[in-house]
Scaffold this active site. Structure first.
Site, PDB file in Angstrom:
ATOM      1  N   LYS A   1       0.823  -1.216   0.000  1.00  0.00           N
ATOM      2  CA  LYS A   1       0.000   0.000   0.000  1.00  0.00           C
ATOM      3  C   LYS A   1       0.857   1.267   0.000  1.00  0.00           C
ATOM      4  CE  LYS A   1      -4.161  -1.839   0.004  1.00  0.00           C
ATOM      5  NZ  LYS A   1      -5.140  -1.798   1.090  1.00  0.00           N
TER       6      LYS A   1
ATOM      7  N   ARG B   1      -4.158 -10.628   3.573  1.00  0.00           N
ATOM      8  CA  ARG B   1      -4.304 -10.502   2.124  1.00  0.00           C
ATOM      9  C   ARG B   1      -3.009  -9.931   1.566  1.00  0.00           C
ATOM     10  NH1 ARG B   1      -6.255  -6.748  -1.664  1.00  0.00           N
ATOM     11  NH2 ARG B   1      -7.517  -7.669  -3.339  1.00  0.00           N
TER      12      ARG B   1
END
Length: 273
Positions: A220, A255
């Site tokens: 991210k 994830r």
């Protein structure tokens, strides 16, 4: 003591969810798997590397991305879901749309992973109830089109927890079983660096609500801001560290893009425990 499970997967240890984005514009791997054969091959490789389930998505959720049509989303994801499920692999479908979820559940997907927590498509909640499908409810402030802008948080962990509890209560009131709901705090969706770190550290506070917690911090943008690494695919070392920290704090599902690295790190952590 009964070991909890989610989507038929025992949660006796942190489980690894591999990311398979079948999109041209996802922030990290957009365009790599537009060929369904490539997406299927990568999904199989992730399972061979130790993934417990594979999350297939056909619509980018990066800030500023635009929605795709249902037809386009189905064209992207359905062959991949079918191919993986046919081989007995646990598949979750990452979608906000009932029509896409219905087709993928018919094709063998086990879990609906909804970034909108059953808010964007009013037909999705009744479908989940009808099918008895496990569902991941994610916290998202705003929408991708507006770059997830929204009001400031008072206490990000408590605010996210309150939101997810309200969505779980709505789902259960409609008929979704308690043990078929998981929480995702939505790392990177309208949160600052500090708020993302607080949510990872607060995974245990979220899990204390009584639902499994899924954390997806892999590659991210906030990792780039912390490390100075602009290229998402070069953020795997930090991503692996954050996955282990989320597991240490209480997350049940992780994830990730780097399945092999995450499984190695989790094995060492488990041995040290």
């Amino acid at each position: 003591m009964t070991v909890p499970s989610f989507g038929g997967i025992l949660l006796d240890r942190p489980r690894v969810m591999a990311i398979v984005n079948v999109t041209p514009d996802s922030f990290s791997d957009g365009g790599e798997r537009l060929d369904p054969a490539q997406a299927l091959s990568d999904g199989l490789r992730f399972v061979s590397e130790g993934a417990d389930l594979v999350d297939v998505g056909g619509e980018s959720t990066r800030p500023g991305s635009r929605p795709v049509s249902v037809e386009e989303e189905l064209q992207r994801v359905l062959p991949v879901v079918e191919g993986l499920a046919r081989r007995g692999i646990a598949v979750s479908i990452d979608t906000r749309r009932a029509e896409v979820a219905r087709a993928c559940l018919d094709a063998g997907a086990r879990i609906v992973n909804d970034v909108a927590a059953l808010r964007d498509d009013p037909a999705l909640l009744p479908l989940v109830v009808q099918r008895g499908a496990p569902v991941v409810l994610m916290h998202r402030r705003g929408r991708s089109e507006d770059k997830y802008e929204g009001p400031a948080y008072r206490d990000v962990v408590e605010d996210v927890r309150d939101f997810l509890m309200a969505r779980a209560e709505a789902a259960e009131a409609a008929g979704v079983a308690h043990d078929r709901i998981a929480f995702d705090p939505g790392i990177g969706f309208g949160k600052s660096v500090e708020e993302n770190l607080a949510l990872i550290e607060g995974s245990g506070r979220l899990a204390a609500a009584g639902y499994p917690v899924l954390v997806g911090s892999s590659r991210k943008g906030f990792i780039g801001r912390l490390t100075g690494i602009a290229e998402p695919r070069r953020r795997d070392p930090a991503s692996v560290w954050l996955a282990v920290e989320a597991a240490r704090q209480g997350a049940s599902l992780l994830r990730v893009h780097d399945v092999a690295g995450t499984r190695q790190a989790l094995a060492v952590w488990a041995a040290m425990r």
